[in-house]
Design a protein around this motif. Structure first.
Motif, PDB file in Angstrom:
ATOM      1  N   THR A   1     -93.435  73.458 105.524  1.00 51.04           N
ATOM      2  CA  THR A   1     -92.217  72.904 104.940  1.00 51.04           C
ATOM      3  C   THR A   1     -91.019  73.740 105.382  1.00 51.04           C
ATOM      4  O   THR A   1     -91.092  74.970 105.405  1.00 51.04           O
TER       5      THR A   1
ATOM      6  N   ASN B   1     -84.613  68.795 104.218  1.00 47.97           N
ATOM      7  CA  ASN B   1     -85.868  69.297 103.666  1.00 47.97           C
ATOM      8  C   ASN B   1     -86.961  68.400 104.211  1.00 47.97           C
ATOM      9  O   ASN B   1     -86.890  67.183 104.025  1.00 47.97           O
ATOM     10  N   TRP B   2     -87.955  68.979 104.903  1.00 45.29           N
ATOM     11  CA  TRP B   2     -89.058  68.144 105.358  1.00 45.29           C
ATOM     12  C   TRP B   2     -90.337  68.933 105.532  1.00 45.29           C
ATOM     13  O   TRP B   2     -90.348  70.151 105.541  1.00 45.29           O
TER      14      TRP B   2
ATOM     15  N   GLY C   1     -89.402  63.505 105.613  1.00 42.67           N
ATOM     16  CA  GLY C   1     -88.384  64.259 104.909  1.00 42.67           C
ATOM     17  C   GLY C   1     -87.092  63.510 104.750  1.00 42.67           C
ATOM     18  O   GLY C   1     -87.009  62.304 105.016  1.00 42.67           O
TER      19      GLY C   1
END
Length: 156
Positions: free
Chosen positions: A108, A97-98, A83
């Motif tokens: 996610t 965000n990952w 991410g």
């Protein structure tokens, strides 16, 4: 007579809409919030920050990573993550965000990564076993930021 009929129809509509709204508000399970907690330990070995603006820590800098994750006892590798985070408030937080990739699917997350203290991120979706996942993830720093506990609180 017309007024009485209108009141009956109005009452019927209210009752008809109340049950689905109550189920939705309770998490879609008629009040029985069934969820699970999944904890993995990330080894933060590949974290790299790219300086995009002013020299040093500045808004807009990008943190990227692709690390191994282990079971909750930190004994067995169970997957990886990948991410990015963008520095938003210098010395305070990134927005991240990952995806955590596990044998039975992916989870996610999106949200803040705080420089000090624990963070809570939103679970935004998943695949495989986690395809209907929603909920949140508690992020806790371990061993001076060389490892992180990801505690997923999942519903769905």
């Amino acid at each position: 007579m017309r007024r009485a009929a209108l009141m009956v129809v109005s009452l019927a509509l209210t009752v008809a809409l109340a049950a689905p709204v109550a189920v939705w508000a309770a998490g879609g399970r008629g009040g029985k919030k069934q969820g699970r907690v999944l904890t993995v330990i990330e080894h933060a070995t590949t974290d790299a920050t790219t300086d995009t603006g002013a020299a040093g820590d500045s808004a807009g800098d990008i943190l990227t990573f692709a690390n191994e994750v282990f079971d909750r006892t930190d004994a067995r590798k169970v997957g990886t993550d990948q991410g990015f985070c963008i520095r938003v408030v210098v010395g305070t937080s990134f927005e991240c965000n990952w995806t955590t990739l596990l044998a039975d699917g992916q989870i996610t997350v999106e949200g803040p990564f705080l420089d000090a203290g624990d963070s809570t991120l939103a679970v935004t979706g998943g695949t495989g076993r986690y395809r209907n996942a929603r909920g949140f993830m508690k992020l806790h720093s371990l061993e001076n930021g060389t490892k992180y506990s990801f505690e997923f609180h999942l519903v769905g």
